[in-house]
Write a protein that holds these residues in place. Sequence first.
Motif, PDB file in Angstrom:
ATOM      1  N   LEU B 272       1.184  -1.599   0.034  1.00  0.00           N
ATOM      2  CA  LEU B 272       0.610  -0.196   0.195  1.00  0.00           C
ATOM      3  C   LEU B 272       0.834   1.046  -0.233  1.00  0.00           C
ATOM      4  CD1 LEU B 272      -3.184  -1.049   2.391  1.00  0.00           C
ATOM      5  CD2 LEU B 272      -2.456  -1.116  -0.141  1.00  0.00           C
ATOM      6  N   THR B 273       2.678   0.901   0.173  1.00  0.00           N
ATOM      7  CA  THR B 273       3.144   2.286  -0.044  1.00  0.00           C
ATOM      8  C   THR B 273       3.612   2.696  -1.257  1.00  0.00           C
ATOM      9  OG1 THR B 273       4.823   1.432   0.768  1.00  0.00           O
ATOM     10  CG2 THR B 273       3.622   2.616   2.400  1.00  0.00           C
ATOM     11  N   ALA B 274       3.634   1.772  -2.880  1.00  0.00           N
ATOM     12  CA  ALA B 274       4.068   1.646  -3.448  1.00  0.00           C
ATOM     13  C   ALA B 274       3.302   2.590  -4.892  1.00  0.00           C
ATOM     14  CB  ALA B 274       3.079   0.299  -4.843  1.00  0.00           C
ATOM     15  N   ALA B 371      -2.891   0.049  -7.645  1.00  0.00           N
ATOM     16  CA  ALA B 371      -4.372  -0.452  -7.894  1.00  0.00           C
ATOM     17  C   ALA B 371      -4.117  -0.137  -6.147  1.00  0.00           C
ATOM     18  CB  ALA B 371      -4.694  -0.921  -8.453  1.00  0.00           C
ATOM     19  N   LEU B 372      -3.411  -1.105  -5.648  1.00  0.00           N
ATOM     20  CA  LEU B 372      -3.972  -1.493  -3.603  1.00  0.00           C
ATOM     21  C   LEU B 372      -3.231  -0.399  -3.370  1.00  0.00           C
ATOM     22  CD1 LEU B 372      -2.984  -4.441  -3.233  1.00  0.00           C
ATOM     23  CD2 LEU B 372      -5.021  -4.166  -2.674  1.00  0.00           C
ATOM     24  N   LEU B 504      -1.107  -9.946   3.051  1.00  0.00           N
ATOM     25  CA  LEU B 504      -0.818  -9.217   1.739  1.00  0.00           C
ATOM     26  C   LEU B 504       0.683  -9.337   1.865  1.00  0.00           C
ATOM     27  CD1 LEU B 504      -3.205  -5.213   1.601  1.00  0.00           C
ATOM     28  CD2 LEU B 504      -2.653  -8.187   0.002  1.00  0.00           C
ATOM     29  N   ASP B 505       1.548  -9.037   3.105  1.00  0.00           N
ATOM     30  CA  ASP B 505       2.714  -8.935   3.265  1.00  0.00           C
ATOM     31  C   ASP B 505       2.933 -10.116   2.373  1.00  0.00           C
ATOM     32  OD1 ASP B 505       3.921  -6.850   5.772  1.00  0.00           O
ATOM     33  OD2 ASP B 505       4.226  -6.702   3.337  1.00  0.00           O
ATOM     34  N   GLU B 506       2.225 -11.098   2.250  1.00  0.00           N
ATOM     35  CA  GLU B 506       3.532 -12.780   1.813  1.00  0.00           C
ATOM     36  C   GLU B 506       2.783 -12.650   0.662  1.00  0.00           C
ATOM     37  OE1 GLU B 506       2.443 -16.042   4.452  1.00  0.00           O
ATOM     38  OE2 GLU B 506       2.716 -15.138   5.995  1.00  0.00           O
TER      39      GLU B 506
END
Lengths: 250, 640
Positions: B272-274, B371-372, B504-506
Amino acid sequence: MAPTTTVPSVSDIEVPETLLKKRKQNEKAREERVLAAVAARKAGKAKRKVVFKRAEAHVKEYLAKEKEEIRLKRAARTAGDYYVPAQAKVFFVVRIRGINEIAPKPRKILQLLRLLQINNGIFVKVTRATEQMLRLVEPYVTYGEPNLKTVRELIYKRGYGKVNKQRIPLANNSVIEEALGKLDILSVEDLVHEIFTAGPNFKQASNFLWPFKLSNPTGGWRTRKFKHYVQGGDFGDREANINKLIRQMN
Amino acid sequence: MTIPQSFDLVSGPHTDSWVFTLNDFNVSTTQVHAMRIADSGSKRHAVYIPAALGLFGLGDLLPELNASSPAAAASSVMSSAPSETRAQDVVQRLKQRESVIHSAARTDVLFQREAIPSADTNVGSDIGVDANSITYAELLDVTRPDSAYVSLDDTSSWISAVTEQRANTLSGDDTDSEPRVRFSPFHMDEKERANIEAVKICFRTGVTTCIPCLRPDCNAVLFNKREWSCSPSSRPQDFINVLKKPMASRPTVSVHAISGEASSSLPLPAVLTAPIRLDVVQQVHKSIAKNKRQAYSVNVKAGHQTSAESWGTGRAVARIPRVGGGGTHRSGQAAFGNMCRGGRMFAPTKIWRKWHVKVNQNQRRFAVVSALAASALPSLVLARGHRVEEIEEVPLVIASGVESFKKTKEAVALLKTLKAYNDVVKVSNSRKLRAGKGKLRNRRHRQRRGPLVVYNEDNGIVKAFRNIPGVELVNVRRLNLLQLAPGGHLGRFVIWTEAAFGLLDEVFGTFDKASTHKKDYLYVILAFFYDKVHGNTHFFAPISLPTAKISNPDVTRIINSDEIQSVVRPANSKHQKRPWTQHKNPLVNKAVLFRLNPYAKTLRRQEILKQERIKAKKDQKRTKAPKAAGDAFLKTLFAP
C-alpha cells in the motif's frame, strides 16, 4: 492566546518557511548585484582609459605614416629618383552584379569571399592567392585600396559584427571586446587599425565584420556598368578611385 | 581494487572475526599472505587470499583454519610465518583445483566471517558452519540436480535465521560506520563450484547465496533480469553504503471488530506504499479488459451467395456484377459490391481479429500493486465516486470473524455499522436500463460498483455478501486489476478482512522480504562482480515490489531547501530584455561616437581649438587701425 474570532489577525498567521527563505535569498542576490555593478563600473572606467590611449597611439601612427610617405616622395623627387609606393595591403571589394546567371567558378569564389548580395563589400588582404581569386571574379566586382577615411566610415556607419552567428550592430566596444578581446582588439578604433594596417589578426577581424551592405551610389554608376573600369565601365580594379565610389555608396 | 583495509579489521567489535579478502591485487594468483594486524592485544588476524581462489570453503587449503576456535586457527597460521614450504604446499593444493580457480577468477567479493557464539560449532571441513544456518547443499537440495531455483521458503527462513543472529550479535555494538557483509559459509562440491558465475549478496541481511545453474554444461546465472553497472572506482563497501536504506517504521492500521469499534491493529503492508502509476494502470487495464471479449464477425458467405456476373459494356448499365436468371426481382440486380444492396460489406469482419492482449507479468503485477496503493488513499477513493465520507479509516479492515458470515442480513448490518452502506445505496440507486441493444443481449441494467471485499478464506462470506448490490468479493491471493481499478480509474473502495490484510505482505512481499505466493517477486537481492578487465563493478537486482523513482515527492520543498539554494545562481528575469535595437550613426551622432571612441572627443576639441586659433589670427590680421587721410588727399578734397 486564542483569538475571539475565527478570522486570524496578521500576527497569528505564520509566514511560510519558503517565503522567508526566498526573502533571504533575494536580499543576498540584491547585495551581490550591487557589488557586481560597482565593480563593473570601475572596470569599465579602466577599460575606457586603455581604449583612449590606444586610439591616441593609432592616430599618431597614421599621421606618422602619411608624413613618411610624403617625405619619401619628396626625397625621391629631389634626388631625381622615382618613389614607388608600396603595393596595397588591403583591398575593399564590392560586388557589382546580381545573383542570376553567374558561372559556377566565379559563383563559388564570390561565396568564399562572402559577397552573396549585390552591393556587398568586404575587406580582403592582398596576397597572391586572393589576387588570383579577384582576377577570376573581375567581371562581377570592383575593388581598390581603401583610405583610412573609407575604412573608418564604413566601420562606424555600416559596421555589424558576427556574434553567435547573428548580425549585431557595433553599438558598444563591449561587442567587439567580447568577440575579439583575446586578440587584443578592444574597441572600434582597434578594429579599424587592424583592418587598415592589415595586422596579424586581420583574418579574424575582417571575418568578425559582417559583409557591408552598401547602397547604390548617389550620382549613379557609369553608363555601362559591366565594362572594366578602364574601359568606361565599373568592374575590376579601380585602385584609389574605390574611395570615391564608397563615399557615394556609404 | 585495493584492499579495504578498514573493513572491520581494526575497528570492528568482533574479536574473533576474520576477513577473507578475495582480491588479486597480487601479480601471482597463487600466493597466500598472512598478515597480522596488531590491535591492542586482541588477537585478530587477517588472511588475504587472492581472488583466484574463489569463494569456496578454504578449509582444505589451510587446514589450520579449522582449528577449534578462530583465534587459535589464526594464531597457528601466524606462528608459521609465510615460509617457502608452506606457500608451496598451498600452491600445490591450488593447482589441483586449477579448473575451479579459473572459473571463479572473475569475482572479487568481500566476505567477513562472523564469530560463532558457541565455540564448539566449528567442526568439519567447512569453515564454521553455523548450527543455525543451512548449508548450501541443503539449501539447493542438490539431490535434485534439475532443480534450478533456490526454494524461497528455505531462503527466507535461512535469511531470517541469519538476520536474527546478526541482530543478536550486533545488539551490543558501538556505532560502527563501516558496513559489513556476513556470510554463512557453505559447503559445495566440485561440480557446483565449477558452475558458479556469481555470488549473490543480500546487503540487507548480509547473506550470500550462490545461484548457479546446476546443469553441468550451463554457466548461466539463474535470474538475470536487470543489470546495472557502476563507476569503475566503486569499492564494495561503497556499494553497501549506497544501497543500505534505513528501515523506516511502518504506520499501523486499526482493525475494526464486527461491532464496529477499533480493536487491534496491523502494520501497513508494503504494497500500500508502492508508487501509484496511473499510466501503467491505464495501459494494463486497457489491455486486460480486452481479454474477456468474444469474437464477432459477419457470415463468411454473406453477400456472396449469388452467381452474379458483370454484363460488360454496351448495355447502358453500370458494369457492376449483376444477378443472372429471370423470373424474380432479384435478377439483373447488382451484387457483390459493398455499395450494392444485398452485397457483401467492405472488409468483412473476421473472427481471427486479435481480441486478446498479452501483458507482461511484471506489468500486470505493477498495475495491481499501484491500484492497491491507490485504494489506501481516501481522496482517490472519494474521487472515484465511492460514498465513503463517513467511514472510520481507509484502508478499512474488519476482524476475520466476518469470513464466517452466513446470512446476508448480517453482512448488511455490518456494512451499516461500518458506515459503508452508503456506497451500496449509491449502487442500488444507480440501477438503470442500459441504453442500446445491450438490453437484449443479457446486459439489461447498468449500475455503479460498490465496495470490494477482500477475504482470506471463504467460510461463507462470499455467499453472505454476494447478493448485496454492487459488492464484489475476491480472495486476497487473486486480486484482479479489473476490480481494483474499474474502467482504469484508481481508488476502488476495498474492505479488507484482518487475515487478508495481514496476508498482503506475504502475497506481494515487502522491500525486504520475498513474496511467497508469487514466483520471482523477490526481495532486493543483489550480486556484484568486479570486472578486472575493464575495472568496472557490476551489480544487478531482479524484479520486486516497485519503488518510487523519486523518494521525496515534494519537489517544491526540495528546490527551496537550503542545500540546493546555497549552490544555485539567482534566477534570471522571466523575459529577456532586448538591447536597444535602433542603430545610431556614429558619424552623425556625437554621443555614440564618443561612446565608441573616447579619443574622438579630444580630437574634436583640439580641432575646434585649432580652428578658433586660426580664425583669431585671421581676424587679427584683418582688423588693422584705419589710417588717417594723407595731406595731398585732403588738399585735393577741400580745394576750392
